[in-house]
Motif scaffolding. Structure first.
Motif: not given
Length: 500
Positions: A115-119, A182-184, A204-212
């Motif tokens: 997400x961060x790369x894409x952002x 990488x929300x943090x 898409x039934x894909x888990x999110x892996x999140x840095x809070x």
């Protein structure tokens, strides 16, 4: 009935939590799969005597930034056979997969959609040339992105948010096996954007892996707020959200965070988390939450920050500011617990029920003043450094939490390292059905170790492999044999959503 096989493992104690197996048995491997269990009269091209040793499914690390050959080699001595970059992820994912395949890898691997790369691609207007110029290693490319601009941390417009979601979905189509958030690190992103990403994950039934978004370093806030945000997103969308590194992200309020998570799970919220057995973390020193003004306002002394390149704790906030200005992508260590190695508070956190183990392994970096160092050498040369979790997450869990302290049962430590991470991904990735266990037809990804002889590496520098893993097979191919690395062995392959 199998009468011949490629490899026969005899005399070892097989511990396979998925099948509730704990017995001395014989394992036959043919064509990269488990061909039989318990058959004695077989002919084999090679016999491995595992008497007095433990045989377990190869450990699955869902959170490793050390996605290159040296990183994989060190993780092999930690018992890992499959290692994923899920928190940061990559974008474009196709480029990351192509790079890994072109070099070859000792271990199986995969990437989430970053997400961060894409952002950054959207908000910084990266064109094809700019993307091509980024480092191949996703963590290094994230460091360059953070150093080159600041727009990636700004709130996105509705149109930009739509483009971010479109590109994330494009990465899922290209072989991503989850969504890394990488929300943090981009805490200015609005909650609506997280909700949109969660909706994509659910669809898409894909888990999110999140840095809070909110960790223990922010003044006037607590990690409980960050956890609550993730729980609300999961509850609202149905997405499976996986919180990265509970031990560091919730370090200021571990008991309250534990209660909140367990209560939500009991109500059916799709939420999981992970641990690594150290009381200090590692990240780029330019991370927003390490701003000296934030640290000072939160009452955090500068000495909790140690630049990896020097190995010496920072003496002042001014030193941290200077290092951030000179090279925001350099790695540092952050101490979260009074005793980051063996404290009772850290041990209590590590007993969180249902939390799997994941290393958050970091790539090797040269020490200050070393210049170029050939990290492809084996054994590794002097002059490199890394957080010890890069070399000893799973072996330290086995040695410290089970063997030495008796805090967790051996089968529990192995389950948190094998079947639990596999289950996290099985709904989205059919190939994971064959990993995390050693039943008939499973991939022959396995580790053989001597529990009493385990010596997890504890050094930041010099970086040494952990000891005690005697054999490690990936798809039936030895990577470690009789305690020695086979440097030419590159049997690892990409784990993809479409793998049969």
């Amino acid at each position: 009935m199998t009468t011949t096989c490629d490899i026969l493992i005899t005399g070892g104690r097989l511990i396979d939590p998925q099948h509730s197996t704990d017995e001395i048995t014989t394992i036959a491997i043919s064509q990269g799969r488990i061909a039989s269990l318990g058959e004695q009269s077989l002919e084999a091209d090679r016999v491995i005597d595992a008497s007095g040793k433990i045989i377990a499914p190869g450990f699955i690390d869902v959170h490793s930034h050390a996605q290159n050959i040296p990183g994989h080699r060190l993780q092999a001595f930690d018992g890992v056979t499959t290692t994923f970059e899920m928190e940061a992820g990559a974008s474009p994912v196709a480029s990351a997969l192509e790079w890994a395949a072109s070099e070859g890898r000792p271990l199986n691997y995969g990437f989430s959609a970053g997400w961060l790369h894409t952002r950054a691609r959207v908000l910084e207007n990266y064109d094809d040339d700019a993307l091509a110029a980024l480092p191949d290693l996703p963590l290094d490319s994230m460091g360059v992105i953070s150093a080159q601009g600041s727009l990636w941390n700004a709130p996105a417009t509705a149109e930009q948010r739509e483009e971010i979601i479109r590109l994330l979905e494009e990465q899922l189509d290209a072989g991503a096996i989850g969504i890394g958030v990488l929300l943090g690190y981009a805490a200015e992103a609005e909650p609506a954007e997280l909700m949109a990403v969660a909706e994509l994950g659910a669809r898409r039934n894909m888990p999110l892996f999140v840095h809070t978004r909110i960790g223990p370093m922010l003044p006037g806030k607590t990690p409980l707020e960050g956890i609550e945000e993730l729980l609300e997103a999961s509850l609202a969308t149905g997405a499976h959200i996986h919180m990265c590194h509970f031990n560091s992200s919730a370090s200021s309020h571990p008991r309250e965070a534990r209660e909140k998570i367990l209560a939500a799970q009991a109500e059916g919220v799709r939420f999981t988390t992970e641990l690594y057995p150290y009381g200090f973390s590692s990240t780029v020193i330019g991370a927003g939450f390490l701003d000296p003004e934030i640290l000072e306002a939160a009452g955090r002394p500068p000495g909790i920050i140690t630049p990896v390149a020097t190995g010496q704790p920072a003496e002042s906030y001014a030193e941290i500011a200077r290092l951030r200005q000179e090279d925001p992508s350099q790695l540092c260590l952050i101490r979260y617990y009074q005793d980051p190695w063996d404290g009772a508070d850290l041990a209590e956190v590590m007993s969180l029920p249902g939390a799997l183990f994941a290393s958050d392994a970091m790539p090797l970096k040269p020490l200050q003043g070393q210049g170029e160092v050939d990290i492809m050498q084996w054994p590794l040369p002097e002059g490199v450094s890394a957080h010890p979790r890069s070399t000893a997450c799973f072996t330290r869990a086995l040695a410290w939490l089970h063997r030495d302290r008796g805090l967790l049962e051996l089968s529990d430590v192995i389950a948190r390292s094998t079947v639990m991470p596999a289950q996290l991904l099985r709904g989205a990735i059919p190939a994971m059905e064959r990993k995390g266990h050693l039943g008939l037809g499973a991939d022959a990804d396995l580790v053989i170790f001597d529990l009493e002889a385990l010596q997890p590496n504890t050094s930041i520098s010099p970086v040494e492999a952990s000891r005690g893993v005697e054999h490690l097979l990936v798809g039936g191919t030895p990577v470690i044999s009789d305690g020695e690395l086979l440097t030419g062995a590159l049997p690892g392959g990409a784990v993809l959503p479409s793998n049969p």
